[in-house]
Design a protein around this motif. Structure first.
Motif, PDB file in Angstrom:
ATOM      1  N   ARG A  84    -115.545  55.155 -30.675  1.00 46.36           N
ATOM      2  CA  ARG A  84    -115.108  54.671 -29.380  1.00 46.36           C
ATOM      3  C   ARG A  84    -113.700  54.111 -29.538  1.00 46.36           C
ATOM      4  O   ARG A  84    -113.454  53.264 -30.407  1.00 46.36           O
ATOM      5  CB  ARG A  84    -116.038  53.564 -28.875  1.00 46.36           C
ATOM      6  N   MET A  85    -112.784  54.590 -28.733  1.00 49.15           N
ATOM      7  CA  MET A  85    -111.386  54.167 -28.822  1.00 49.15           C
ATOM      8  C   MET A  85    -110.937  53.596 -27.487  1.00 49.15           C
ATOM      9  O   MET A  85    -111.057  54.269 -26.457  1.00 49.15           O
ATOM     10  CB  MET A  85    -110.500  55.350 -29.209  1.00 49.15           C
ATOM     11  N   ASN A  86    -110.472  52.373 -27.504  1.00 46.99           N
ATOM     12  CA  ASN A  86    -109.990  51.694 -26.307  1.00 46.99           C
ATOM     13  C   ASN A  86    -108.497  51.426 -26.414  1.00 46.99           C
ATOM     14  O   ASN A  86    -107.931  51.407 -27.510  1.00 46.99           O
ATOM     15  CB  ASN A  86    -110.734  50.366 -26.115  1.00 46.99           C
ATOM     16  N   ASN A  87    -107.877  51.201 -25.262  1.00 47.80           N
ATOM     17  CA  ASN A  87    -106.455  50.872 -25.213  1.00 47.80           C
ATOM     18  C   ASN A  87    -105.634  51.854 -26.063  1.00 47.80           C
ATOM     19  O   ASN A  87    -104.846  51.455 -26.924  1.00 47.80           O
ATOM     20  CB  ASN A  87    -106.235  49.436 -25.687  1.00 47.80           C
ATOM     21  N   LEU A  88    -105.848  53.118 -25.805  1.00 54.80           N
ATOM     22  CA  LEU A  88    -105.201  54.157 -26.596  1.00 54.80           C
ATOM     23  C   LEU A  88    -103.690  54.143 -26.436  1.00 54.80           C
ATOM     24  O   LEU A  88    -103.159  53.812 -25.367  1.00 54.80           O
ATOM     25  CB  LEU A  88    -105.747  55.533 -26.191  1.00 54.80           C
TER      26      LEU A  88
END
Length: 118
Positions: A84-88
């Motif tokens: 899960r990747m946020n604020n890419l």
């Protein structure tokens, strides 16, 4: 025949989120006996380790600048590992690879393209 298949990549806006999946098949014992990792490779750069989830249940993120924004997890029952990747960020545009390792053996998926752009 062992196989790792990534999915969930695509286009994301800066500051957006994506969740990558990697489903494993053909491994005796499933992924519960494997250390699972995600790597990425940007154009012209070396492949780098992003996160690892050990078979003992420990999750570790590399490098420091992804900590707090990226989470690796696994579902042993479904032989799937997630990233899960946020604020890419645009500089995180790369092909993301799933990796499984056990002792001296290592296996790779075909990769999933992630493009971060407005």
């Amino acid at each position: 025949q062992v196989q790792l298949v990534e999915s969930g990549g695509g286009l994301a806006q800066p500051g957006g989120s994506l969740r990558l999946s990697c489903t494993a098949s053909g491994f005796t014992g499933g992924i519960s006996v494997l250390t699972m990792s995600w790597y990425r490779q940007a154009p012209g750069l070396k492949r780098e380790l992003v996160a690892t989830h050990t078979k003992f249940g420990h999750a570790v993120n590399y490098p420091r600048y992804v900590q707090g924004r990226i989470t690796i997890s696994r579902d042993n029952a479904n032989n799937t590992v997630y990233l899960r990747m946020n604020n890419l960020k645009p500089e995180e545009t790369a092909v993301y690879f799933c990796n499984a390792s056990e002792d001296a053996s290592t296996y790779w998926g075909q990769g999933s393209q992630v493009t971060v752009s407005s």
